[in-house]
Design an enzyme around this catalytic site. Structure first.
Site, PDB file in Angstrom:
ATOM      1  N   CYS A 156      28.030  38.759  26.647  1.00  0.00           N
ATOM      2  CA  CYS A 156      27.403  38.087  25.513  1.00  0.00           C
ATOM      3  C   CYS A 156      28.074  38.448  24.197  1.00  0.00           C
ATOM      4  O   CYS A 156      28.629  39.529  24.044  1.00  0.00           O
ATOM      5  CB  CYS A 156      25.945  38.500  25.408  1.00  0.00           C
ATOM      6  SG  CYS A 156      25.012  38.216  26.906  1.00  0.00           S
ATOM      7  N   ARG A 204      35.505  36.312  25.975  1.00  0.00           N
ATOM      8  CA  ARG A 204      34.681  37.259  26.712  1.00  0.00           C
ATOM      9  C   ARG A 204      33.954  36.593  27.881  1.00  0.00           C
ATOM     10  O   ARG A 204      33.357  37.276  28.707  1.00  0.00           O
ATOM     11  CB  ARG A 204      33.640  37.875  25.778  1.00  0.00           C
ATOM     12  CG  ARG A 204      34.256  38.655  24.634  1.00  0.00           C
ATOM     13  CD  ARG A 204      33.239  38.926  23.557  1.00  0.00           C
ATOM     14  NE  ARG A 204      32.206  39.831  24.015  1.00  0.00           N
ATOM     15  CZ  ARG A 204      32.209  41.133  23.783  1.00  0.00           C
ATOM     16  NH1 ARG A 204      33.185  41.671  23.103  1.00  0.00           N
ATOM     17  NH2 ARG A 204      31.240  41.894  24.221  1.00  0.00           N
ATOM     18  N   TRP A 217      26.109  35.437  28.407  1.00  0.00           N
ATOM     19  CA  TRP A 217      26.558  35.602  29.792  1.00  0.00           C
ATOM     20  C   TRP A 217      25.305  36.048  30.529  1.00  0.00           C
ATOM     21  O   TRP A 217      24.783  37.135  30.289  1.00  0.00           O
ATOM     22  CB  TRP A 217      27.679  36.654  29.835  1.00  0.00           C
ATOM     23  CG  TRP A 217      27.990  37.187  31.190  1.00  0.00           C
ATOM     24  CD1 TRP A 217      27.452  38.306  31.779  1.00  0.00           C
ATOM     25  CD2 TRP A 217      28.928  36.666  32.134  1.00  0.00           C
ATOM     26  NE1 TRP A 217      28.003  38.496  33.015  1.00  0.00           N
ATOM     27  CE2 TRP A 217      28.895  37.513  33.260  1.00  0.00           C
ATOM     28  CE3 TRP A 217      29.784  35.567  32.125  1.00  0.00           C
ATOM     29  CZ2 TRP A 217      29.705  37.291  34.378  1.00  0.00           C
ATOM     30  CZ3 TRP A 217      30.575  35.366  33.246  1.00  0.00           C
ATOM     31  CH2 TRP A 217      30.542  36.210  34.349  1.00  0.00           C
ATOM     32  N   ASN A 221      22.292  41.464  22.993  1.00  0.00           N
ATOM     33  CA  ASN A 221      23.167  41.840  24.111  1.00  0.00           C
ATOM     34  C   ASN A 221      22.564  43.074  24.746  1.00  0.00           C
ATOM     35  O   ASN A 221      22.087  43.951  24.030  1.00  0.00           O
ATOM     36  CB  ASN A 221      24.571  42.206  23.619  1.00  0.00           C
ATOM     37  CG  ASN A 221      25.327  41.008  23.096  1.00  0.00           C
ATOM     38  OD1 ASN A 221      24.863  39.880  23.217  1.00  0.00           O
ATOM     39  ND2 ASN A 221      26.481  41.259  22.514  1.00  0.00           N
ATOM     40  N   GLY A 222      22.644  43.175  26.065  1.00  0.00           N
ATOM     41  CA  GLY A 222      22.107  44.359  26.735  1.00  0.00           C
ATOM     42  C   GLY A 222      20.963  43.974  27.655  1.00  0.00           C
ATOM     43  O   GLY A 222      20.747  42.791  27.943  1.00  0.00           O
ATOM     44  N   GLU A 274      42.063  48.377  50.006  1.00  0.00           N
ATOM     45  CA  GLU A 274      41.944  47.844  48.644  1.00  0.00           C
ATOM     46  C   GLU A 274      43.132  48.286  47.785  1.00  0.00           C
ATOM     47  O   GLU A 274      43.658  47.490  47.002  1.00  0.00           O
ATOM     48  CB  GLU A 274      40.604  48.299  48.041  1.00  0.00           C
ATOM     49  CG  GLU A 274      40.352  47.908  46.604  1.00  0.00           C
ATOM     50  CD  GLU A 274      40.408  46.401  46.320  1.00  0.00           C
ATOM     51  OE1 GLU A 274      40.441  45.599  47.267  1.00  0.00           O
ATOM     52  OE2 GLU A 274      40.458  46.036  45.135  1.00  0.00           O
ATOM     53  N   LYS A 319      45.665  45.670  45.967  1.00  0.00           N
ATOM     54  CA  LYS A 319      45.951  45.675  44.518  1.00  0.00           C
ATOM     55  C   LYS A 319      47.457  45.664  44.284  1.00  0.00           C
ATOM     56  O   LYS A 319      47.958  44.923  43.444  1.00  0.00           O
ATOM     57  CB  LYS A 319      45.347  46.905  43.827  1.00  0.00           C
ATOM     58  CG  LYS A 319      43.874  46.907  43.608  1.00  0.00           C
ATOM     59  CD  LYS A 319      43.358  46.011  42.519  1.00  0.00           C
ATOM     60  CE  LYS A 319      42.967  44.643  42.942  1.00  0.00           C
ATOM     61  NZ  LYS A 319      41.969  44.309  43.827  1.00  0.00           N
ATOM     62  N   GLU A 363      48.982  42.235  45.210  1.00  0.00           N
ATOM     63  CA  GLU A 363      48.574  41.144  44.319  1.00  0.00           C
ATOM     64  C   GLU A 363      49.382  41.090  43.030  1.00  0.00           C
ATOM     65  O   GLU A 363      49.730  40.018  42.566  1.00  0.00           O
ATOM     66  CB  GLU A 363      47.090  41.317  43.923  1.00  0.00           C
ATOM     67  CG  GLU A 363      46.107  40.894  44.977  1.00  0.00           C
ATOM     68  CD  GLU A 363      44.670  41.111  44.508  1.00  0.00           C
ATOM     69  OE1 GLU A 363      43.851  40.207  44.664  1.00  0.00           O
ATOM     70  OE2 GLU A 363      44.356  42.204  43.992  1.00  0.00           O
ATOM     71  N   HIS A 421      50.166  54.417  65.910  1.00  0.00           N
ATOM     72  CA  HIS A 421      50.226  53.279  66.830  1.00  0.00           C
ATOM     73  C   HIS A 421      51.074  52.148  66.264  1.00  0.00           C
ATOM     74  O   HIS A 421      50.873  50.984  66.617  1.00  0.00           O
ATOM     75  CB  HIS A 421      48.811  52.783  67.142  1.00  0.00           C
ATOM     76  CG  HIS A 421      47.968  53.832  67.791  1.00  0.00           C
ATOM     77  ND1 HIS A 421      48.196  54.296  69.065  1.00  0.00           N
ATOM     78  CD2 HIS A 421      46.919  54.558  67.319  1.00  0.00           C
ATOM     79  CE1 HIS A 421      47.314  55.235  69.364  1.00  0.00           C
ATOM     80  NE2 HIS A 421      46.533  55.414  68.307  1.00  0.00           N
ATOM     81  N   LYS A 461      41.576  33.299  40.182  1.00  0.00           N
ATOM     82  CA  LYS A 461      40.436  34.208  40.015  1.00  0.00           C
ATOM     83  C   LYS A 461      39.308  33.828  40.968  1.00  0.00           C
ATOM     84  O   LYS A 461      38.666  34.681  41.551  1.00  0.00           O
ATOM     85  CB  LYS A 461      39.957  34.155  38.556  1.00  0.00           C
ATOM     86  CG  LYS A 461      38.852  35.136  38.234  1.00  0.00           C
ATOM     87  CD  LYS A 461      39.361  36.561  38.262  1.00  0.00           C
ATOM     88  CE  LYS A 461      38.246  37.590  38.243  1.00  0.00           C
ATOM     89  NZ  LYS A 461      38.614  38.825  38.934  1.00  0.00           N
TER      90      LYS A 461
HETATM   91  C1  G6P Z   1      40.432  35.633  44.980  1.00  0.00           C
HETATM   92  C2  G6P Z   1      40.648  36.692  43.899  1.00  0.00           C
HETATM   93  C3  G6P Z   1      40.320  38.092  44.451  1.00  0.00           C
HETATM   94  C4  G6P Z   1      38.902  38.116  44.999  1.00  0.00           C
HETATM   95  C5  G6P Z   1      38.688  37.010  46.041  1.00  0.00           C
HETATM   96  C6  G6P Z   1      37.223  36.863  46.382  1.00  0.00           C
HETATM   97  O1  G6P Z   1      41.370  35.796  45.980  1.00  0.00           O
HETATM   98  O2  G6P Z   1      41.984  36.659  43.455  1.00  0.00           O
HETATM   99  O3  G6P Z   1      40.430  39.058  43.413  1.00  0.00           O
HETATM  100  O4  G6P Z   1      38.646  39.364  45.566  1.00  0.00           O
HETATM  101  O5  G6P Z   1      39.118  35.744  45.535  1.00  0.00           O
HETATM  102  O6  G6P Z   1      36.559  36.441  45.230  1.00  0.00           O
HETATM  103  P1  G6P Z   1      35.007  36.569  44.997  1.00  0.00           P
HETATM  104  O7  G6P Z   1      34.775  35.938  43.654  1.00  0.00           O
HETATM  105  O8  G6P Z   1      34.324  35.825  46.094  1.00  0.00           O
HETATM  106  O9  G6P Z   1      34.670  38.026  45.019  1.00  0.00           O
END
Ligand code: G6P
Length: 606
Positions: free
Chosen positions: A2, A27, A74, A98-99, A479, A483, A486, A502, A601
């Protein structure tokens, strides 16, 4: 997240207010609104969607005044729609906030009993009514009294039609900055909104208030004692401000995690009984005890959070859990038995595979619960109940703060389920005590960012990388590898450490860095053996160890430490150095970390 803008002393104030909102668009928001103070009363317009849509419905003549407030929302409580958008009004009072007001339920009951009518589902509306109720001709006094009754966080801006040249701002936990002008004064949640007007600002601290008129600004604490604040000069440009001074949104979001993890559990933990309340879940104790099986559906980073959830729920709540890629689940014929619940984990709440998998689970009789970040997203709307992670907008494509938010929620859910079956009150209290220390411990890991950057220099030109972890840190290895892939385009794999022998062991040589998460837990001895195997083959070892560790550290080329914590909470700390390592490697390679190639995204098409 927000955004707040307030201006007093500018004729036709609606124009600069809307301009200020536009500066806050980066934002993220889902609705917007504006209110001005006129002698006759408050004039307010608000609308769902973008500022452009708000502009389409407003009558600028109607808004002709020199003092007003505006907001981009938001959603946190209630859907993104016109009713829930700010400002919220009560009589001659208008408030933007906000908050999160944690005790809004109790306040709402008390105010309803006094005859106040609520038009929205927000926590903010109680503030408007409360201030109106306490108003006796002096707005700052009414705000002070109201805030003493409120638990939670806020940054607010308030106006009253009887004092039409005044704005009152106050903060506790949510930023607020005053802009000092020549003939006008400004209030905002973010300097980006007021930079076009002044570079002279006063940052309010928690429990502080500011009263703005065109002639000047006074600052007090919440007990009405005057305080003297320094006026600072802003030297940053707009781009720097929007990224909070960080080079990229991703780095900003990594550094937000002490706050976003706190926001995920704030108001949801009951430390005195070692229990948790998750209002949005809408399940009775009896229903919670009747759960026989949990299926977690997700994609990408959210899938990895789901895997952490599997380890936690099975071990501590003793309920069988399966985690499945949503894209696989939706195209097979899954078995859903009575007593099955499906958790759909998604930052955006719009990922098409997760959404369709959820619909399929629903069709087959599962109760579906959404764990999402974006309030009012399709998954949030279509799931029967849900838990929001409250991480704020995540702009970097590579997900970071949403992941730790999801893991925090799954930890809370584990405790909720476990306290109804296997976890004692004492154990629950111990977990919650430690959970409250996690934000500070994340800060301690973030303090090593420069050191991690130095480590990254040694590996930025490599082509492969292996990540190993065991138990609850195995999903963290996955993960960490994701990262790196990606954003740096280095080929990376995550493996359960023992599986290395293995297959991947065949690849280990001096050109293969191996990141090993080897914190002090039950599998420490085993993982030390895995590290020795890598070393014997001259692989380069970057280890993430618990502070004070000497054994694995002695076998490693580089060591990153995390503070000691309960094993079940380790993922919230061990993922942080891996996010930073991926980030620094990508930056050193000159990649655009916020917009990695080929990635979106939210993946809303198949
Ligand atoms: C896309 C994004 C990832 C995300 C995935 C799932 O591949 O690039 O960063 O983890 O989607 O997205 P979600 O919004 O469902 O968590």
């Amino acid at each position: 997240m927000c955004g707040i803008v307030g201006i007093t002393g500018v004729p036709q104030v609606a124009y600069p207010l809307l301009e200020g909102l536009r500066r806050l668009e980066y934002r993220g928001y889902d609705s917007a609104g504006i209110a001005v103070a006129k002698a006759g009363g408050i004039v307010c317009y608000k609308e769902k969607g973008k500022i452009k849509e708000l502009e389409e419905i407003i009558d600028l003549d109607d808004l002709d005044a020199s003092c007003g407030i505006a907001h981009t929302r938001w959603a946190t409580h209630g859907q993104p729609n016109r009713e829930n958008a700010h400002p919220h009004l009560s009589g001659k009072v208008a408030v933007v906030h906000n908050g999160i007001i944690e005790n809004f339920g109790a306040l709402k009951v008390a105010l309803s009993n006094k005859g106040y009518v609520f038009h929205s589902e927000t926590d903010t509306e109680v503030l408007a009514h409360l201030i109106n109720d306490l108003y006796r001709g002096n707005l700052e006094k009414a705000v002070q009294q109201a805030l003493k009754l409120v638990d939670g966080t806020f940054g607010i801006a308030v106006i009253h039609a009887d004092e039409p040249r005044k704005i009152v701002g106050a903060r506790r936990g949510s930023p607020l900055v005053v802009g000092v002008g020549e003939t006008a004064n400004y209030l905002a949640s973010d300097v980006a909104a007021i930079l076009g007007h002044t570079r002279q600002v006063i940052y309010l601290d928690d429990w502080e208030m500011a009263v703005l008129t065109p002639e000047g600004v006074t600052t007090t604490n919440i007990d009405n004692q005057q305080i003297t604040k320094d006026i600072e000069e802003i030297t940053w440009d707009l781009d720097q401000i929007q990224k909070g001074g960080y080079a990229h949104y991703m780095l900003k979001e990594i550094f937000e995690q002490p706050d976003t993890v706190l926001d995920a559990f704030r108001g949801r933990i009951l430390p005195a009984t070692g229990d948790v309340k998750l209002g949005g879940l809408e399940l009775t104790d009896w229903e919670l005890r009747s759960i026989r099986r949990i299926i977690i559906l997700a994609c990408g980073t959210s899938y990895h959070a789901g895997l952490v959830g599997e380890y936690l729920i099975e071990e501590y709540a003793r309920i069988p859990v399966e985690v499945e890629y949503a894209s696989e689940f939706r195209y097979r014929s899954p078995i859903i038995e009575p007593g099955t619940i499906c958790l759909t984990v998604s930052q955006s709440g719009e990922t098409i595979d997760t959404l369709e998998a959820m619909r399929e689970a629903k069709r087959r009789g599962a109760k579906v619960i959404g764990i999402t970040n974006v309030v009012g997203s399709t998954i949030a709307r279509e799931s029967e109940s849900g838990i929001y992670i409250h991480a704020g907008p995540e702009i970097g494509v590579a997900s970071t703060k949403a992941f730790t938010g999801q893991v925090t929620i799954l930890t809370l859910l584990t405790l909720l389920l476990g306290r109804r079956t296997h976890i004692s009150a004492e154990k629950g209290m111990q977990i919650l005590e430690e959970l409250q220390r996690i934000p500070d411990k994340i800060r301690q890991v973030l303090d090593q960012s420069d050191k991690i950057r130095e480590i990254a220099k040694a590996y930025a030109q490599d082509h492969n990388c292996l990540y190993l972890g065991r138990g609850v840190n195995f999903p963290i290895a996955l993960e960490g590898a994701l990262k790196l892939k990606e954003i740096s385009y280095i080929h990376a794999e995550g493996y359960p450490a023992a599986e290395m022998k293995h297959g991947p062991i065949a690849l280990i040589d001096p050109q293969m860095p191996v990141v090993v998460i080897s914190t002090r837990d039950g599998s420490y001895e085993k993982i030390r053996g895995n590290v020795q195997e890598v070393r014997a083959r001259h692989g380069k070892i970057i280890s993430v160890v618990t502070e004070g560790d000497t054994e694995i550290a002695a076998l490693s080329d580089h060591v990153i430490t995390i503070p000691p914590t309960l094993n079940m909470l380790t993922p919230l700390l061990s993922v942080i150095p891996l996010q930073l390592l991926a980030y620094h490697i990508a930056v050193l390679r000159g990649e655009d970390v916020d917009q990695p190639r080929n990635l979106a995204k939210a993946v809303t098409v198949e």
